[in-house]
Design a protein around this motif. Structure first.
Motif, PDB file in Angstrom:
ATOM      1  N   LEU A 113     -25.096 -59.068 -56.592  1.00 19.99           N
ATOM      2  CA  LEU A 113     -23.698 -58.675 -56.806  1.00 19.99           C
ATOM      3  C   LEU A 113     -23.451 -58.393 -58.287  1.00 19.99           C
ATOM      4  O   LEU A 113     -23.550 -59.302 -59.126  1.00 19.99           O
ATOM      5  CB  LEU A 113     -22.747 -59.787 -56.353  1.00 19.99           C
ATOM      6  CG  LEU A 113     -22.653 -60.030 -54.845  1.00 19.99           C
ATOM      7  CD1 LEU A 113     -21.771 -61.235 -54.570  1.00 19.99           C
ATOM      8  CD2 LEU A 113     -22.099 -58.798 -54.149  1.00 19.99           C
ATOM      9  N   ILE A 124     -23.538 -61.360 -61.145  1.00 18.83           N
ATOM     10  CA  ILE A 124     -22.886 -62.668 -61.115  1.00 18.83           C
ATOM     11  C   ILE A 124     -23.558 -63.590 -60.095  1.00 18.83           C
ATOM     12  O   ILE A 124     -23.515 -64.793 -60.220  1.00 18.83           O
ATOM     13  CB  ILE A 124     -21.372 -62.584 -60.831  1.00 18.83           C
ATOM     14  CG1 ILE A 124     -21.101 -61.911 -59.491  1.00 18.83           C
ATOM     15  CG2 ILE A 124     -20.656 -61.872 -61.947  1.00 18.83           C
ATOM     16  CD1 ILE A 124     -19.671 -62.091 -59.050  1.00 18.83           C
ATOM     17  N   SER A 125     -24.186 -63.005 -59.095  1.00 20.81           N
ATOM     18  CA  SER A 125     -24.936 -63.807 -58.131  1.00 20.81           C
ATOM     19  C   SER A 125     -25.792 -62.878 -57.287  1.00 20.81           C
ATOM     20  O   SER A 125     -25.299 -61.861 -56.810  1.00 20.81           O
ATOM     21  CB  SER A 125     -23.981 -64.564 -57.214  1.00 20.81           C
ATOM     22  OG  SER A 125     -24.714 -65.229 -56.204  1.00 20.81           O
ATOM     23  N   GLY A 126     -27.042 -63.225 -57.120  1.00 23.51           N
ATOM     24  CA  GLY A 126     -27.913 -62.394 -56.284  1.00 23.51           C
ATOM     25  C   GLY A 126     -27.859 -60.952 -56.729  1.00 23.51           C
ATOM     26  O   GLY A 126     -28.099 -60.630 -57.891  1.00 23.51           O
ATOM     27  N   MET A 151     -19.487 -67.832 -65.719  1.00 24.96           N
ATOM     28  CA  MET A 151     -18.959 -66.676 -64.973  1.00 24.96           C
ATOM     29  C   MET A 151     -17.815 -67.051 -64.039  1.00 24.96           C
ATOM     30  O   MET A 151     -17.122 -66.181 -63.537  1.00 24.96           O
ATOM     31  CB  MET A 151     -20.061 -66.069 -64.098  1.00 24.96           C
ATOM     32  CG  MET A 151     -21.315 -65.679 -64.807  1.00 24.96           C
ATOM     33  SD  MET A 151     -22.486 -65.037 -63.573  1.00 24.96           S
ATOM     34  CE  MET A 151     -24.024 -65.104 -64.474  1.00 24.96           C
ATOM     35  N   ASN A 152     -17.668 -68.345 -63.752  1.00 25.46           N
ATOM     36  CA  ASN A 152     -16.798 -68.719 -62.643  1.00 25.46           C
ATOM     37  C   ASN A 152     -15.302 -68.724 -62.961  1.00 25.46           C
ATOM     38  O   ASN A 152     -14.499 -68.351 -62.124  1.00 25.46           O
ATOM     39  CB  ASN A 152     -17.201 -70.101 -62.121  1.00 25.46           C
ATOM     40  CG  ASN A 152     -18.629 -70.125 -61.637  1.00 25.46           C
ATOM     41  OD1 ASN A 152     -19.076 -69.180 -61.011  1.00 25.46           O
ATOM     42  ND2 ASN A 152     -19.357 -71.185 -61.941  1.00 25.46           N
ATOM     43  N   ARG A 209     -24.571 -69.189 -65.053  1.00 26.41           N
ATOM     44  CA  ARG A 209     -23.561 -69.053 -63.998  1.00 26.41           C
ATOM     45  C   ARG A 209     -22.266 -69.777 -64.352  1.00 26.41           C
ATOM     46  O   ARG A 209     -21.171 -69.305 -64.060  1.00 26.41           O
ATOM     47  CB  ARG A 209     -24.149 -69.615 -62.695  1.00 26.41           C
ATOM     48  CG  ARG A 209     -23.196 -69.771 -61.520  1.00 26.41           C
ATOM     49  CD  ARG A 209     -22.821 -68.465 -60.870  1.00 26.41           C
ATOM     50  NE  ARG A 209     -23.969 -67.727 -60.424  1.00 26.41           N
ATOM     51  CZ  ARG A 209     -24.729 -68.052 -59.381  1.00 26.41           C
ATOM     52  NH1 ARG A 209     -24.461 -69.121 -58.661  1.00 26.41           N
ATOM     53  NH2 ARG A 209     -25.731 -67.303 -59.024  1.00 26.41           N
ATOM     54  N   TYR A 252     -16.026 -76.894 -55.080  1.00 25.42           N
ATOM     55  CA  TYR A 252     -16.937 -76.011 -55.815  1.00 25.42           C
ATOM     56  C   TYR A 252     -17.287 -76.593 -57.191  1.00 25.42           C
ATOM     57  O   TYR A 252     -18.336 -76.303 -57.742  1.00 25.42           O
ATOM     58  CB  TYR A 252     -16.326 -74.620 -55.985  1.00 25.42           C
ATOM     59  CG  TYR A 252     -16.158 -73.871 -54.682  1.00 25.42           C
ATOM     60  CD1 TYR A 252     -17.201 -73.822 -53.755  1.00 25.42           C
ATOM     61  CD2 TYR A 252     -14.969 -73.224 -54.368  1.00 25.42           C
ATOM     62  CE1 TYR A 252     -17.058 -73.146 -52.552  1.00 25.42           C
ATOM     63  CE2 TYR A 252     -14.820 -72.541 -53.177  1.00 25.42           C
ATOM     64  CZ  TYR A 252     -15.862 -72.498 -52.271  1.00 25.42           C
ATOM     65  OH  TYR A 252     -15.718 -71.821 -51.088  1.00 25.42           O
ATOM     66  N   ALA A 286     -24.017 -74.486 -58.721  1.00 24.33           N
ATOM     67  CA  ALA A 286     -23.973 -73.023 -58.749  1.00 24.33           C
ATOM     68  C   ALA A 286     -22.560 -72.474 -58.891  1.00 24.33           C
ATOM     69  O   ALA A 286     -22.376 -71.271 -59.076  1.00 24.33           O
ATOM     70  CB  ALA A 286     -24.609 -72.468 -57.477  1.00 24.33           C
ATOM     71  N   SER A 287     -21.560 -73.332 -58.770  1.00 24.09           N
ATOM     72  CA  SER A 287     -20.190 -72.825 -58.796  1.00 24.09           C
ATOM     73  C   SER A 287     -19.324 -73.434 -59.884  1.00 24.09           C
ATOM     74  O   SER A 287     -18.260 -72.903 -60.188  1.00 24.09           O
ATOM     75  CB  SER A 287     -19.499 -73.114 -57.459  1.00 24.09           C
ATOM     76  OG  SER A 287     -20.297 -72.758 -56.390  1.00 24.09           O
TER      77      SER A 287
END
Lengths: 219, 318
Positions: free
Chosen positions: A118, A114-116, A196-197, A193, A4, A9-10
């Motif tokens: 969600l 946090i994504s889409g 946020m991970n 992003r 990841y 994106a991660s």
């Protein structure tokens, strides 16, 4: 390093830095083949994989997902101690403490995607970052106990002051249109992003970004 | 009670379900406020329209497939179209970060590919067993490819979005979704309804049906195209919602008789009523998030079939 970390994106690290190190998909044989001095894994890794490390007598550090800044700082020290560099751990913890804003006054409600679609719920590290930066997590106000989806009508009934995200989810256009039509004064703010991970070093820029967003909202 | 009265009762249930779907929600907003108007027009109206059309489509396709395949366990999932549409949508979510339009296009592409494969696998003859086998192959293949895509997904957030979407829901659908899906759902229903008289003839056996002038290949094409268009469009806007096509004809058969064509309109009405009521109930569950409609339908469908199984067992010697 987890695969990841190599995905834009991660990852929580600068990609160029992350790609200097080989990544694994987390299978025991990939990890074992690299003969690491220490395996840092988490409680969500497959039990069979963790058992394989144990059978081979590897040094393993199993961490949980931190839900507060304090828990993340404790993890930083655990890893630093395990890696034999406690001084670097203490330095990182000091920089995290120094980045916590001394926020007072109004606490505008903000919702973080946090994504889409969600939304970040209560009881998470990001929720704690919101609180320490002087924001109120609107998802927790709505009763979203964990990260998940929220119906748009719930948001429209009690619109937050700001919606934070890194790009739009499937329903973002519809949400915006309904909010505008309902007369809500909700503003969109960008929150990258990569902030946020993970906890640890990303807490510092995450708090800075949240503090900047709050400053705009209360000005 | 005669058939007309029963149909009127079913239609009344659909009207009541539609009204409940418009009125029910996580939020009870003061009528006339800007927020209430926005929620009603932009969210609840499209949701109720989609619930009506999707439910009718699923109920009707279940009745048609059970009649065409002479198999009481047939439903739209049997032809593999829903799994293939889901595969297209999952690919779009994971690798294209698609919005509503992209997701719809990808799901319809998956449904279209499934229809073409189904035709290619069954064009030599209209054998129900071959049809079910071909559908099972498609469904298994699409399911396996979906699982494969999820397993190699580049980031965990996309996986969470996929899983949420796969559970199926009518939440937060827009008038644009209705505009995209409605023509295909209605077109699919019309095509399936045209198969009615031929399905009656098929109850006498394929040979007898042919002697009555029924062209089995044409009926099969109608069934594939109607199910593909309708179910594909349904999956493209709502995700996968099962059990409606299986449960509704079973419930209504004792009330409307076993003649397949007599069951088509009741199944469409029953499917619409079931989806509208189930979707409304999804919003009454405590907590901020809604129960997904696909999950609710499975929770309704599984006990229904358990009851059916126990009833059959009580008639047997074991």
């Amino acid at each position: 390093m987890s695969r990841y970390s190599h995905d834009p994106a991660s990852t929580s690290m600068p990609l160029a830095l992350a790609r200097r190190y080989p990544a694994t998909a987390g299978t025991a044989e990939e990890v074992i083949a690299r003969h690491p001095d220490l395996v840092v894994t988490d409680v969500f890794a497959p039990a069979a994989t963790r058992a394989a490390y144990e059978r081979l007598g590897m040094k393993v550090l199993t961490l949980n997902s931190p839900a507060t800044i304090a828990a993340s700082e404790a993890q930083v020290m655990t890893i630093a101690d395990a890696a034999g560099v406690p001084a670097r751990g203490r330095a990182l913890v000091r920089s995290i403490e120094a980045a916590i804003p001394r926020a007072s006054g109004p606490r505008p409600a903000a919702l973080l995607y946090i994504s889409g679609d969600l939304a970040n719920g209560g009881g998470t590290l990001l929720d704690d970052l919101f609180a320490r930066a002087g924001l109120r997590n609107a998802a927790a106000d709505y009763g979203l106990a964990f990260t998940g989806t929220l119906p748009i009508e719930t948001i429209v009934a009690h619109p937050p002051r700001a919606i934070l995200s890194d790009g739009d989810g499937r329903t973002a256009d519809l949400r915006r249109r309904v909010l505008v039509r309902s007369g809500a004064a909700t503003v969109d703010a960008h929150f990258p992003r990569r902030l946020m991970n993970c906890g640890g070093p990303t807490i510092v820029p995450a708090l800075q970004r949240l503090a900047a967003i709050r400053a705009k909202l209360v000005s | 009670m005669n058939r007309t009265l029963r149909l009127v009762l079913l239609a009344s249930l659909v009207v009541a379900g539609f009204a409940l779907s418009l009125a029910a929600g996580k939020q009870w907003l003061p009528w006339g406020s800007d927020a209430a108007t926005a929620v009603f027009v932009e969210l609840r109206l499209p949701r109720a329209i989609l619930g009506l059309l999707l439910g009718a489509m699923l109920g009707l396709s279940g009745a048609v497939l059970q009649g065409f395949l002479r198999n009481p366990l047939a439903d739209p999932a049997v032809v593999g179209v829903s799994s293939s549409a889901a595969l297209g949508a999952v690919a779009a979510i994971l690798y294209a970060g698609a919005g509503s339009l992209g997701l719809f296009a990808a799901a319809m592409t998956g449904a279209l590919a499934a229809m073409l494969l189904l035709v290619a696998l069954t064009w030599r003859g209209a054998d129900p067993v071959a049809f079910i086998l071909a559908g099972t192959v498609l469904s298994s293949l699409a399911g396996a490819l979906t699982a494969f895509l999820i397993s190699i997904a580049p980031n965990p957030y996309a996986v969470a979005s996929v899983l949420d979407w796969l559970m199926g829901a009518l939440t937060d659908r827009s008038l644009a979704d209705v505009a995209r899906a409605a023509p295909l759902l209605i077109g699919g229903c019309v095509l399936l309804a045209l198969a009615g008289p031929a399905l009656d003839a098929l109850t006498l056996g394929e040979g007898a049906a042919r002697s009555l002038g029924i062209r089995i290949g044409r009926i099969q094409a109608l069934v594939v195209l109607g199910t593909g268009l309708g179910v594909g469009a349904g999956v493209a806007v709502t995700g996968v919602i099962g059990f409606v096509g299986l449960v509704v004809p079973h419930v209504l058969r004792p009330l409307f008789g076993h003649r397949p064509s007599a069951l088509l309109l009741p199944s469409a009405l029953g499917g619409a009523a079931l989806v509208l009521f189930a979707d409304s109930l999804c919003r009454f569950v405590p907590g901020a998030a809604e129960v997904r409609l696909g999950v609710a339908m499975a929770l309704i469908g599984a006990p229904f079939f358990l009851g059916l199984l126990l009833r059959r067992r009580s008639r047997a010697w074991i």
